[in-house]
Design an enzyme around this catalytic site. Sequence first.
Site, PDB file in Angstrom:
ATOM      1  N   GLU A  91       0.822  -1.208   0.000  1.00 19.15           N
ATOM      2  CA  GLU A  91       0.000   0.000   0.000  1.00 19.15           C
ATOM      3  C   GLU A  91       0.858   1.261   0.000  1.00 19.15           C
ATOM      4  OE1 GLU A  91      -3.087   0.379  -0.565  1.00 19.15           O
ATOM      5  OE2 GLU A  91      -3.637  -1.729  -0.538  1.00 19.15           O
ATOM      6  N   TYR A 110      -6.473   6.139   4.934  1.00 22.09           N
ATOM      7  CA  TYR A 110      -6.667   5.154   3.873  1.00 22.09           C
ATOM      8  C   TYR A 110      -5.840   3.888   4.129  1.00 22.09           C
ATOM      9  CZ  TYR A 110      -5.767   2.505  -0.269  1.00 22.09           C
ATOM     10  OH  TYR A 110      -5.601   1.444  -1.123  1.00 22.09           O
ATOM     11  N   ASP A 112      -9.671   5.014  -1.503  1.00 22.37           N
ATOM     12  CA  ASP A 112      -8.653   5.691  -2.317  1.00 22.37           C
ATOM     13  C   ASP A 112      -9.325   6.327  -3.530  1.00 22.37           C
ATOM     14  OD1 ASP A 112      -9.267   3.536  -3.919  1.00 22.37           O
ATOM     15  OD2 ASP A 112      -7.193   2.886  -4.202  1.00 22.37           O
TER      16      ASP A 112
END
Length: 352
Positions: free
Chosen positions: A31, A114, A132
């Site tokens: 990520e 996020y 996102d």
Amino acid sequence: MSKELLSWYDNNKRSLPWRRDKDPYKIWISEIMLQQTQVTTVIDYFNRFISRYPTVEALANGTEEDVFKLWEGLGYYSRAKNLIRCAYQIVNEHKGVFPKDVEALKQLPGIGPYTAGAIASIAFDLPEPAVDGNVLRVISRLNCLSEPINENKHQMLYKQKTIELMSERPSDFTQAMMELGAMICTPKSPRCSNCPLSERCCSFKQQTQLNYPVKIKKIKQREERVGLAIVVSGQDVMLIKHETTGLLANLWGFPRTTLDDLSKLPFEKQVQNHLEQELDFKPEFSHCMVGKPHVFTHIKWQTILCFFHTDVKISSEIPKVEWVNLSDIDLKALPTALKKQLNIISKEIEEI
């Protein structure tokens, strides 16, 4: 809708190295790498990184130089720096175990809302939204949401709409939403005929897909080099009250002028000319120095402080002039752009 989305994901998901298990460490690394970077680019970087640092403990013992070398080409090196800091904190404060709680995850270096949601949902199968750009686009088109996605006050709306869809399998749901946005519900050419949710999509029914998501255009900042005249008489400095309109209206400050980098005149002469034209005043020039920059909504100031001294305290009503002891200057309504110069100004006045 969730079942239809998950069925589509089961049959169409890409084989990505961080999807082979639900290891929160690998999900976290992926990520962070995927921020501002395409999936195709990240795959090789991810594989090399995991080969070098297979666990969070290994990364916590790594060196910044080595991590930066592995990161070379991905850019945004603050992400790489935060990786080591975060790994160290997980090992030393959480005994090498990633916290499951979203709020605890957000306390770790480099992990925002996020990323925290992505780790919690993908790794731990918790019903936490990870919203996102891809997910924002999908949600806005599904619901014809006109609230701008780049305004913080609307983030909760988009999170809530995402949670409403998350009926089961949070881990797969989060990845399915990301996959749908990346592969089908793309920004400019959405492949609606291949979308599992098209029949339930508001914008598809109205053929307004490209109207979403809505973004407020950011005001482009312009840069200005601004000369401030710091006129000193004994322990007092000259302040003027700015006009009732325009930037810094009705606030006290130092005489200022926008400097012209292309002018043949040096900065100090441009500031001197401004004092002469505005106040018919010719104090003796001392020196100029760089001040602290300041960012307004639409202007970024690069400040140049030009110091002058005088034995004559002029007076004026337009613009209004006052002479103020530096120790009392905080009593005036000074804008932040000028307040942040006061430490520099104080030291220079002592020398003058």
